[in-house]
Write a protein that holds these residues in place. Structure first.
Motif, PDB file in Angstrom:
ATOM      1  N   ASN A   1       0.796  -1.232   0.000  1.00 32.64           N
ATOM      2  CA  ASN A   1       0.000   0.000   0.000  1.00 32.64           C
ATOM      3  C   ASN A   1       0.828   1.282   0.000  1.00 32.64           C
ATOM      4  OD1 ASN A   1      -2.994  -0.693   0.123  1.00 32.64           O
ATOM      5  ND2 ASN A   1      -2.083  -2.148   1.571  1.00 32.64           N
TER       6      ASN A   1
ATOM      7  N   GLY B   1     -12.542 -11.005   2.649  1.00 27.01           N
ATOM      8  CA  GLY B   1     -12.420  -9.550   2.814  1.00 27.01           C
ATOM      9  C   GLY B   1     -13.803  -8.933   3.017  1.00 27.01           C
ATOM     10  N   ARG B   2     -14.735  -9.363   2.200  1.00 25.66           N
ATOM     11  CA  ARG B   2     -16.127  -8.897   2.323  1.00 25.66           C
ATOM     12  C   ARG B   2     -16.692  -9.265   3.705  1.00 25.66           C
ATOM     13  NH1 ARG B   2     -20.492  -7.988  -1.647  1.00 25.66           N
ATOM     14  NH2 ARG B   2     -19.015  -8.033  -3.364  1.00 25.66           N
TER      15      ARG B   2
ATOM     16  N   VAL C   1      -6.229 -10.114   4.502  1.00 25.31           N
ATOM     17  CA  VAL C   1      -6.485 -11.543   4.280  1.00 25.31           C
ATOM     18  C   VAL C   1      -5.201 -12.124   3.684  1.00 25.31           C
ATOM     19  CG1 VAL C   1      -7.855 -13.225   2.972  1.00 25.31           C
ATOM     20  CG2 VAL C   1      -8.978 -11.214   3.955  1.00 25.31           C
TER      21      VAL C   1
ATOM     22  N   LYS D   1     -17.925  -1.805  -3.693  1.00 19.42           N
ATOM     23  CA  LYS D   1     -19.010  -2.792  -3.792  1.00 19.42           C
ATOM     24  C   LYS D   1     -19.838  -2.863  -2.524  1.00 19.42           C
ATOM     25  CE  LYS D   1     -17.160  -5.989  -7.180  1.00 19.42           C
ATOM     26  NZ  LYS D   1     -16.529  -7.288  -7.398  1.00 19.42           N
TER      27      LYS D   1
ATOM     28  N   ASN E   1      -3.912   0.217  -4.842  1.00 23.01           N
ATOM     29  CA  ASN E   1      -4.628  -0.978  -4.395  1.00 23.01           C
ATOM     30  C   ASN E   1      -6.053  -0.987  -4.951  1.00 23.01           C
ATOM     31  OD1 ASN E   1      -5.291  -3.300  -3.064  1.00 23.01           O
ATOM     32  ND2 ASN E   1      -4.692  -2.573  -1.033  1.00 23.01           N
TER      33      ASN E   1
ATOM     34  N   ILE F   1      -7.094  -4.027   7.569  1.00 21.78           N
ATOM     35  CA  ILE F   1      -7.871  -5.204   7.129  1.00 21.78           C
ATOM     36  C   ILE F   1      -6.965  -6.026   6.232  1.00 21.78           C
ATOM     37  CG2 ILE F   1      -9.005  -3.788   5.333  1.00 21.78           C
ATOM     38  CD1 ILE F   1     -11.375  -5.773   5.504  1.00 21.78           C
TER      39      ILE F   1
ATOM     40  N   TYR G   1     -14.269  -2.107  -1.540  1.00 17.84           N
ATOM     41  CA  TYR G   1     -14.912  -1.113  -0.665  1.00 17.84           C
ATOM     42  C   TYR G   1     -16.113  -0.472  -1.368  1.00 17.84           C
ATOM     43  CZ  TYR G   1     -10.430  -1.592   1.768  1.00 17.84           C
ATOM     44  OH  TYR G   1      -9.328  -2.096   2.403  1.00 17.84           O
TER      45      TYR G   1
ATOM     46  N   ARG H   1      -7.266 -15.329  -0.352  1.00 15.20           N
ATOM     47  CA  ARG H   1      -7.967 -14.206  -0.999  1.00 15.20           C
ATOM     48  C   ARG H   1      -8.921 -14.683  -2.091  1.00 15.20           C
ATOM     49  NH1 ARG H   1      -2.730 -10.168  -1.126  1.00 15.20           N
ATOM     50  NH2 ARG H   1      -2.543 -10.123   1.146  1.00 15.20           N
ATOM     51  N   GLY H   2      -9.881 -13.828  -2.415  1.00 13.17           N
ATOM     52  CA  GLY H   2     -10.797 -14.117  -3.515  1.00 13.17           C
ATOM     53  C   GLY H   2     -11.894 -15.106  -3.164  1.00 13.17           C
ATOM     54  N   GLN H   3     -12.084 -15.347  -1.863  1.00 15.40           N
ATOM     55  CA  GLN H   3     -13.139 -16.301  -1.440  1.00 15.40           C
ATOM     56  C   GLN H   3     -14.221 -15.617  -0.627  1.00 15.40           C
ATOM     57  OE1 GLN H   3     -11.499 -19.716   0.774  1.00 15.40           O
ATOM     58  NE2 GLN H   3      -9.485 -19.118   0.035  1.00 15.40           N
ATOM     59  N   GLY H   4     -14.188 -14.291  -0.594  1.00 11.83           N
ATOM     60  CA  GLY H   4     -15.222 -13.566   0.147  1.00 11.83           C
ATOM     61  C   GLY H   4     -14.850 -13.226   1.584  1.00 11.83           C
TER      62      GLY H   4
HETATM   63  C1  LIG Z   1      -8.161  -6.253   0.182  1.00 10.36           C
HETATM   64  C2  LIG Z   1      -8.330  -7.661   0.743  1.00 10.36           C
HETATM   65  C3  LIG Z   1      -8.598  -7.574   2.241  1.00 10.36           C
HETATM   66  C4  LIG Z   1      -9.524  -8.328   0.043  1.00 10.36           C
HETATM   67  O1  LIG Z   1      -9.689  -9.612   0.624  1.00 10.36           O
HETATM   68  P1  LIG Z   1     -10.325 -10.836  -0.188  1.00 10.36           P
HETATM   69  O2  LIG Z   1     -10.617 -11.891   0.791  1.00 10.36           O
HETATM   70  O3  LIG Z   1      -9.491 -11.194  -1.352  1.00 10.36           O
HETATM   71  O4  LIG Z   1     -11.669 -10.160  -0.716  1.00 10.36           O
HETATM   72  P2  LIG Z   1     -12.970 -10.935  -1.220  1.00 10.36           P
HETATM   73  O5  LIG Z   1     -12.661 -12.344  -1.597  1.00 10.36           O
HETATM   74  O6  LIG Z   1     -14.044 -10.692  -0.231  1.00 10.36           O
HETATM   75  O7  LIG Z   1     -13.267 -10.187  -2.566  1.00 10.36           O
HETATM   76  C5  LIG Z   1     -14.209  -9.211  -2.627  1.00 10.36           C
HETATM   77  C6  LIG Z   1     -14.089  -8.499  -3.964  1.00 10.36           C
HETATM   78  O8  LIG Z   1     -12.747  -8.114  -4.211  1.00 10.36           O
HETATM   79  C7  LIG Z   1     -12.400  -8.412  -5.572  1.00 10.36           C
HETATM   80  N1  LIG Z   1     -11.403  -9.446  -5.601  1.00 10.36           N
HETATM   81  C8  LIG Z   1     -10.858 -10.074  -4.564  1.00 10.36           C
HETATM   82  N2  LIG Z   1      -9.916 -10.925  -4.960  1.00 10.36           N
HETATM   83  C9  LIG Z   1      -9.848 -10.826  -6.291  1.00 10.36           C
HETATM   84  C10 LIG Z   1      -9.024 -11.424  -7.274  1.00 10.36           C
HETATM   85  N3  LIG Z   1      -8.087 -12.335  -6.960  1.00 10.36           N
HETATM   86  N4  LIG Z   1      -9.204 -11.059  -8.563  1.00 10.36           N
HETATM   87  C11 LIG Z   1     -10.135 -10.153  -8.873  1.00 10.36           C
HETATM   88  N5  LIG Z   1     -10.946  -9.541  -7.970  1.00 10.36           N
HETATM   89  C12 LIG Z   1     -10.802  -9.891  -6.716  1.00 10.36           C
HETATM   90  C13 LIG Z   1     -13.623  -8.815  -6.236  1.00 10.36           C
HETATM   91  O9  LIG Z   1     -14.142  -7.608  -6.751  1.00 10.36           O
HETATM   92  C14 LIG Z   1     -14.504  -9.330  -5.133  1.00 10.36           C
HETATM   93  O10 LIG Z   1     -15.812  -9.014  -5.430  1.00 10.36           O
HETATM   94  P3  LIG Z   1     -16.958 -10.124  -5.461  1.00 10.36           P
HETATM   95  O11 LIG Z   1     -17.150 -10.521  -4.017  1.00 10.36           O
HETATM   96  O12 LIG Z   1     -18.120  -9.396  -6.013  1.00 10.36           O
HETATM   97  O13 LIG Z   1     -16.436 -11.238  -6.326  1.00 10.36           O
HETATM   98  C15 LIG Z   1      -7.070  -8.532   0.454  1.00 10.36           C
HETATM   99  O14 LIG Z   1      -6.776  -8.454  -0.927  1.00 10.36           O
HETATM  100  C16 LIG Z   1      -5.844  -8.103   1.243  1.00 10.36           C
HETATM  101  O15 LIG Z   1      -5.677  -8.482   2.374  1.00 10.36           O
HETATM  102  N6  LIG Z   1      -4.955  -7.338   0.644  1.00 10.36           N
HETATM  103  C17 LIG Z   1      -3.700  -6.949   1.280  1.00 10.36           C
HETATM  104  C18 LIG Z   1      -3.923  -6.001   2.443  1.00 10.36           C
HETATM  105  C19 LIG Z   1      -4.596  -4.757   1.989  1.00 10.36           C
HETATM  106  O16 LIG Z   1      -4.196  -4.158   0.993  1.00 10.36           O
HETATM  107  N7  LIG Z   1      -5.608  -4.339   2.730  1.00 10.36           N
HETATM  108  C20 LIG Z   1      -6.371  -3.158   2.410  1.00 10.36           C
HETATM  109  C21 LIG Z   1      -5.670  -1.930   2.808  1.00 10.36           C
HETATM  110  S1  LIG Z   1      -6.604  -0.487   2.379  1.00 10.36           S
END
Ligand SMILES: CC(C)(COP(=O)(O)OP(=O)(O)OC[C@H]1O[C@@H](n2cnc3c(N)ncnc32)[C@H](O)[C@@H]1OP(=O)(O)O)[C@@H](O)C(=O)NCCC(=O)NCCS
Length: 152
Positions: free
Chosen positions: A28, A101-102, A91, A137, A128, A89, A135, A96-99
């Motif tokens: 970030n 973060g949501r 994951v 969404k 990012n 926050i 966010y 990642r990508g399994q919901g």
């Molecule tokens: C940001 C973060 C918390 C998201 O966690 P995650 O578990 O991957 O998120 P989710 O699986 O709930 O994904 C939610 C949405 O993100 C997007 N997304 C997540 N992973 C994705 C991937 N591999 N490819 C494309 N889109 C993706 C999709 O839009 C998805 O939407 P959908 O639920 O409609 O499909 C994670 O990527 C993370 O920890 N990143 C590093 C730390 C960070 O940057 N934190 C935020 C600081 S501001």
């Protein structure tokens, strides 16, 4: 076994949560390098947050392994005496990508709503885009933009 969302426990969870911060901050804040001194400062803030009633720390646990982290706080701003603020926050990459973060964002909503706050806030880096999309969404809107001009 499914992912378990539970309260952070200092002794059990401190090390994995600190390990997440290299990825978190270097992703970030491009160009920033996480140092042992930075992690020491982070650990101090974490310890303090763990003792405060206006902050909350949670982890996601899968088969006894910590794979996610959520740090929440109640803060005052220029316009609101109390808003919910997501300080961290995370994951872990394989999860990642399994919901998840949501899910963490929904848990944040629940914790804030239980405390009667009417708004949640967070900050995100424009690098990012994946996080920003997530966010948006779930209902976050951009309210302020930090601008920068490079001289070389
Ligand atoms: C940001 C973060 C918390 C998201 O966690 P995650 O578990 O991957 O998120 P989710 O699986 O709930 O994904 C939610 C949405 O993100 C997007 N997304 C997540 N992973 C994705 C991937 N591999 N490819 C494309 N889109 C993706 C999709 O839009 C998805 O939407 P959908 O639920 O409609 O499909 C994670 O990527 C993370 O920890 N990143 C590093 C730390 C960070 O940057 N934190 C935020 C600081 S501001």
């Amino acid at each position: 076994m499914d992912h378990v969302f539970r309260e952070f426990e200092w002794r059990r969870d401190k090390n994995p949560v600190l390990e997440f911060q290299k990825d978190m901050y270097e992703l970030n804040f491009p160009g920033f390098r996480v140092t042992p001194a930075f992690l020491q400062g982070f650990a101090r803030e974490l310890r303090e947050a763990d003792r405060r009633s206006d902050e909350a720390l949670f982890v996601l646990d899968k088969d006894g392994q910590v794979c996610g982290f959520l740090w929440l706080a109640l803060i005052g701003t220029m316009t609101d005496p109390c808003v919910g603020f997501i300080k961290n926050i995370y994951v872990a990459p394989p999860e990642r990508g399994q919901g998840l973060g949501r899910l963490l964002l929904e848990k944040a909503d629940a914790w804030f709503l239980d405390r009667g706050v009417r708004k949640a806030q967070l900050t995100a880096s424009t690098v990012n885009q994946l996080a920003i999309e997530l966010y948006e969404k779930v209902g976050y809107e951009t309210i302020r933009v930090r601008m920068e001009k490079s001289y070389w």
